[in-house]
Design a protein around this motif. Sequence first.
Motif, PDB file in Angstrom:
ATOM      1  N   ASP A  76      -8.205  28.973  12.139  1.00 26.54           N
ATOM      2  CA  ASP A  76      -9.439  28.681  12.046  1.00 26.54           C
ATOM      3  C   ASP A  76      -9.463  28.291  10.876  1.00 26.54           C
ATOM      4  N   ALA A  77      -8.890  28.031  10.009  1.00 23.23           N
ATOM      5  CA  ALA A  77      -8.092  28.011   7.919  1.00 23.23           C
ATOM      6  C   ALA A  77      -9.227  26.799   7.780  1.00 23.23           C
ATOM      7  N   ARG A  78      -8.547  25.845   7.996  1.00 16.65           N
ATOM      8  CA  ARG A  78      -8.998  24.810   8.586  1.00 16.65           C
ATOM      9  C   ARG A  78      -9.696  23.838   9.225  1.00 16.65           C
ATOM     10  N   THR A  79     -10.555  22.909   9.503  1.00 13.99           N
ATOM     11  CA  THR A  79     -11.399  22.256   9.813  1.00 13.99           C
ATOM     12  C   THR A  79     -11.400  20.378   9.136  1.00 13.99           C
ATOM     13  N   GLY A  80     -11.236  19.891  10.567  1.00 15.56           N
ATOM     14  CA  GLY A  80     -10.915  18.573  10.477  1.00 15.56           C
ATOM     15  C   GLY A  80     -11.775  18.036  11.166  1.00 15.56           C
ATOM     16  N   PHE A  81     -12.458  16.662  10.660  1.00  9.07           N
ATOM     17  CA  PHE A  81     -13.426  15.620  10.499  1.00  9.07           C
ATOM     18  C   PHE A  81     -12.821  14.543  11.245  1.00  9.07           C
ATOM     19  N   LEU A  82     -12.807  13.644  12.045  1.00  9.94           N
ATOM     20  CA  LEU A  82     -12.389  12.719  12.220  1.00  9.94           C
ATOM     21  C   LEU A  82     -13.278  11.629  11.973  1.00  9.94           C
ATOM     22  N   VAL A  83     -12.982  10.805  11.065  1.00  8.14           N
ATOM     23  CA  VAL A  83     -13.938  10.063  10.161  1.00  8.14           C
ATOM     24  C   VAL A  83     -13.699   8.274  10.083  1.00  8.14           C
ATOM     25  N   PRO A  84     -14.432   7.370  10.285  1.00 11.56           N
ATOM     26  CA  PRO A  84     -13.738   6.023  10.289  1.00 11.56           C
ATOM     27  C   PRO A  84     -12.818   5.496   9.040  1.00 11.56           C
ATOM     28  N   THR A  85     -11.953   4.806   9.028  1.00 13.31           N
ATOM     29  CA  THR A  85     -10.816   4.117   8.489  1.00 13.31           C
ATOM     30  C   THR A  85     -11.666   3.749   7.258  1.00 13.31           C
ATOM     31  N   GLY A  86     -11.271   4.168   5.666  1.00 14.79           N
ATOM     32  CA  GLY A  86     -11.503   3.624   4.328  1.00 14.79           C
ATOM     33  C   GLY A  86     -12.429   4.956   3.643  1.00 14.79           C
ATOM     34  N   THR A  87     -12.833   6.300   4.637  1.00 15.92           N
ATOM     35  CA  THR A  87     -13.463   7.011   3.987  1.00 15.92           C
ATOM     36  C   THR A  87     -12.923   7.657   2.666  1.00 15.92           C
ATOM     37  N   ALA A  88     -11.476   8.095   3.496  1.00 19.27           N
ATOM     38  CA  ALA A  88     -10.605   8.789   2.625  1.00 19.27           C
ATOM     39  C   ALA A  88     -10.830   8.532   0.847  1.00 19.27           C
ATOM     40  N   ALA A  89     -10.590   6.878   1.540  1.00 20.72           N
ATOM     41  CA  ALA A  89     -10.299   6.058  -0.220  1.00 20.72           C
ATOM     42  C   ALA A  89     -11.615   6.691  -1.187  1.00 20.72           C
ATOM     43  N   HIS A  90     -12.849   6.518  -0.893  1.00 18.13           N
ATOM     44  CA  HIS A  90     -14.124   6.751  -0.982  1.00 18.13           C
ATOM     45  C   HIS A  90     -14.152   7.701  -1.104  1.00 18.13           C
ATOM     46  N   TRP A  91     -14.080   8.829  -0.920  1.00 16.19           N
ATOM     47  CA  TRP A  91     -14.619  10.247  -0.327  1.00 16.19           C
ATOM     48  C   TRP A  91     -14.636  10.985  -1.695  1.00 16.19           C
TER      49      TRP A  91
END
Length: 154
Positions: A76-91
């Motif tokens: 449980d060191a990291r948690t990953g949330f699946l979000v809509p494509t394109g989110t990573a480019a603007h986060w």
Amino acid sequence: MTATGVHDPVDWLASAAPDPAACRRAWERNPLGVALLEAGRRWDVLIVEGALGHPALALLAREAYRPGPVLSDFRDARTGFLVPTGTAAHWLATGVRAAGPGTWIVVPYPGRATGGVRWLVPPDGSGTLTDPAALERALHAAVAAGARRTRRWR
């Protein structure tokens, strides 16, 4: 957020692979029950420290908000949330790793125990993803709650 798609979680996840049928076959044969899937095809992933991700997920649940699939790594060191494509480019946020196109994610087979990565919220095959705005609010609230707890212990 919901995208139209398949209703089988395995098919939905495998659809992120360049060859979904080959991915599914390899995945089902993998003794670890995991596959590498590229982010940015069907979803991006926002990865946070588990100490922040778990409280944020709990806050989302308290708001009666159904997040999309959420991963947790070994211990449980990291948690990953699946979000809509394109989110990573603007986060833009300190302490959040945004995984988009060109980033490969270890994804466990839904419903099968693995020795490492696991689903905190498994995919249901509907294409539902976590809303980035709701996640951002939950992350801010989790940080604020942690700061309040820290001040109480001083």
